[in-house]
Design a protein around this motif. Structure first.
Motif, mmCIF file in Angstrom:
data_model
loop_
_atom_site.group_PDB
_atom_site.id
_atom_site.type_symbol
_atom_site.label_atom_id
_atom_site.label_comp_id
_atom_site.label_asym_id
_atom_site.label_seq_id
_atom_site.Cartn_x
_atom_site.Cartn_y
_atom_site.Cartn_z
ATOM 1 N N SER A 105 20.804 22.073 24.707
ATOM 2 C CA SER A 105 20.024 22.159 23.787
ATOM 3 C C SER A 105 20.237 20.937 22.678
ATOM 4 N N ALA A 106 19.228 20.784 21.734
ATOM 5 C CA ALA A 106 19.463 19.589 20.866
ATOM 6 C C ALA A 106 20.542 20.165 19.880
ATOM 7 N N GLN A 107 20.660 21.528 19.654
ATOM 8 C CA GLN A 107 21.632 22.000 18.713
ATOM 9 C C GLN A 107 23.108 22.024 19.616
ATOM 10 N N ASP A 108 23.045 22.162 20.778
ATOM 11 C CA ASP A 108 24.485 21.769 21.591
ATOM 12 C C ASP A 108 24.930 20.336 21.632
ATOM 13 N N ARG A 109 23.889 19.437 21.410
ATOM 14 C CA ARG A 109 24.057 18.089 21.538
ATOM 15 C C ARG A 109 24.788 17.573 20.162
ATOM 16 N N ASP A 110 24.174 18.241 19.253
ATOM 17 C CA ASP A 110 24.380 17.834 17.758
ATOM 18 C C ASP A 110 26.002 18.400 17.583
ATOM 19 N N PHE A 111 26.127 19.643 17.990
ATOM 20 C CA PHE A 111 27.556 20.264 17.825
ATOM 21 C C PHE A 111 28.514 19.120 18.536
ATOM 22 N N ARG A 147 29.193 29.928 22.088
ATOM 23 C CA ARG A 147 29.292 30.719 20.925
ATOM 24 C C ARG A 147 29.934 32.073 21.104
#
Ligand code: ATP
Length: 230
Positions: A105-111, A147
């Motif tokens: 996800s976009a969140q995964d990529r940010d992380f 997570r």
């Protein structure tokens, strides 16, 4: 919290663990240290249900032995970084991260960009083109993006040069904030620095435990656990 009580485990007729009792409190990092063949990986396999065992293994109050092995980690929010990293070399970094999970996800990529910048630039690269240290980073990253409530790390320093091990451990400190970890290590000093409590295992028996901050007690237990090695 993970509570293991009176765990016995076998490979065929050979018993590998004897009455092992060990607790990992929520938020704690517990290190399990011992020589080659002491039974560390067998304990990890027992938690995952991959060896024949008796005794109780409870996670947040629920008994794991009644949960089929393939459902244990997902159902209970456990993530495992196995010895040897468990990577599929012919797949790309991204494909390995997504394996058995979902598209990033976009969140995964940010992380990933924040915590593993080197990996985020190499997502399309085959894992076989990465160094051992980078592969270990992929294994850590794969665990973190899920997570987990509980992380199991089986010998993250194995086969890596000391300077790369430093990297792996500092990554662990920075990117893994939620705590609760069982760290299996042969390198006692690394394990001590990364943990709150240590359990010492030899020939399938827990010899004792020490607070990681109590260097004298750790040294004493280390001598006992490693006495017969090499
Ligand atoms: P290492 O650091 O080498 O992985 P370890 O502490 O993780 O060591 P285990 O792999 O758990 O040790 O091994 C514990 C004992 O069980 C050893 O005596 C080993 O020979 C035995 N053992 C491990 N795997 C098997 C297997 N698949 N079949 C039979 N015996 C095994």
């Amino acid at each position: 919290m993970l509570a293991i009580n009176d765990l016995n485990a076998w490979y065929g007729q050979t018993q590998a663990l004897f009455d092992v009792t060990l607790t990992v409190e929520t938020g704690q990092t517990v290190a399990l240290v011992g020589t080659n063949g002491a039974g560390k990986t067998t304990l990890v396999r027992s938690i995952l249900g991959l060896v024949r065992s008796t005794g109780t293994i409870q996670f947040d109050g629920a008994e794991l032995s009644t949960v089929p092995p393939h459902r244990r980690s997902r159902k209970h929010g456990m993530s495992v970084v196995p010895e040897g990293r468990g990577m599929l070399n012919s797949l790309t970094v991204q494909e390995n991260l997504e394996l058995g999970y979902r598209r990033l996800s976009a969140q995964d990529r940010d992380f990933i960009e924040r915590s593993f910048p080197r990996l985020s630039r190499r997502l399309a690269e085959k894992v076989s083109n990465l160094s051992g240290g980078e592969q270990q980073m992929v294994a850590l990253c794969r665990a973190f993006i899920r997570r987990p409530k509980f992380l199991i790390l089986d010998e993250p320093s194995l086969g890596l040069a000391p300077i790369v091990v430093d990297d792996v451990y500092s990554q662990l400190r920075e990117a893994w904030s939620s705590g609760t970890t069982l760290l299996v290590e042969q390198d006692v000093e690394r394990a001590r620095q990364a943990s709150d409590v240590m359990f010492f295992i030899a020939a399938g028996h827990i010899l004792g435990t020490a607070r990681s901050s109590d260097k004298a007690e750790v040294d004493r237990m280390t001598r006992a656990a490693f006495m017969d090695s090499s």
